[in-house]
Design an enzyme around this catalytic site. Structure first.
Site, short mmCIF file in Angstrom:
data_model
loop_
_atom_site.label_atom_id
_atom_site.label_comp_id
_atom_site.label_asym_id
_atom_site.label_seq_id
_atom_site.Cartn_x
_atom_site.Cartn_y
_atom_site.Cartn_z
N CYS A 1 33.50 49.21 8.77
CA CYS A 1 32.47 48.39 8.13
C CYS A 1 31.48 49.32 7.44
O CYS A 1 30.53 49.79 8.05
CB CYS A 1 31.76 47.53 9.17
SG CYS A 1 30.43 46.50 8.49
N CYS B 1 30.66 43.68 27.38
CA CYS B 1 30.09 44.40 28.54
C CYS B 1 29.08 45.44 28.08
O CYS B 1 29.40 46.30 27.25
CB CYS B 1 31.21 45.07 29.33
SG CYS B 1 30.62 46.05 30.72
N GLU C 1 24.95 39.54 27.81
CA GLU C 1 24.66 40.95 28.10
C GLU C 1 24.35 41.62 26.76
O GLU C 1 25.12 41.51 25.80
CB GLU C 1 25.87 41.62 28.75
CG GLU C 1 26.18 41.08 30.13
CD GLU C 1 27.26 41.89 30.85
OE1 GLU C 1 27.54 43.02 30.42
OE2 GLU C 1 27.80 41.37 31.84
#
Length: 207
Positions: free
Chosen positions: A205, A50, A93
């Site tokens: 990360c 989203c 998106e």
């Protein structure tokens, strides 16, 4: 059409003729939303579920000049939100990030991308299911492509060590960015208690 299957050109929804118009300035920082942007800035684009929560993740990064949400990676020209939700346009998106490379490097944006969602879920992100929620990195230069692949390999190992599966993120050449409707832009600034379906894995990360 399954919500896990991208449409072919023949199956895709017909193009729309009129582009979506958005406000000229960013609600959070007042910077430009559309080209031309100041010289020296660079562009990145990511799909991580989203786009409401995704955009907020990036506008908070120091050195990011402007963010916009929209649709990319599909077939239909000038799609609406309703069009994209059908799965018949092929778009995801996405958030487009305009940043100053003198203040923030692309590797930092990649770190935000990987840590802000779970990239192992295929055509979904949490409870948000469908092709529009797939994970993708859209690159503008060979340097970005190289950095994206290196970060994917690095993060894949980190995820395996933490018990997660295979990354499903795709790395693609940047396609045309179509603006989402104005009410989607900086949605969580306009609606502080609004829905945000993003959830990372808890794995860091450090690229």
């Amino acid at each position: 059409m399954s919500n896990n299957q991208l449409p072919s050109v023949q199956e895709a929804m017909a193009d729309r003729e009129v582009p979506i118009e958005v406000a000229k300035t960013h609600v959070v920082n007042g910077h430009e939303m559309t080209e031309p942007f100041p010289k020296g800035l660079e562009t990145a684009m990511f799909g991580l579920g989203c786009f409401w929560g995704a955009e907020k993740r990036f506008w908070l990064v120091p050195g990011v000049y402007s963010t916009q949400v929209g649709y990319a990676g599909g077939v239909t020209k000038h799609p609406t939100y309703q069009d994209v939700c059908t799965g018949l346009t092929g778009h995801a998106e996405v958030v487009r990030v305009i940043y100053d490379p003198k203040q923030v490097d692309y590797q930092t944006l990649l770190q935000v991308f990987w840590e802000s969602h779970n990239p192992t879920q295929g055509m979904r992100q949490g409870n948000d299911k469908g092709t529009q929620y797939r994970s993708m990195i859209l690159v503008y230069t060979d340097k970005q492509r190289e950095a994206a692949y290196e970060s994917l390999q690095h993060f894949q190992q980190r995820l395996r060590d933490a018990g997660f599966g295979q990354i499903t993120t795709t790395i693609e050449d940047a396609s045309i960015f179509y603006f989402a409707e104005d009410y989607h832009q900086q949605y969580l600034a306009k609606n502080p208690k609004g829905y945000c379906g993003l959830g990372g894995t808890g794995v860091t990360c450090n690229v």
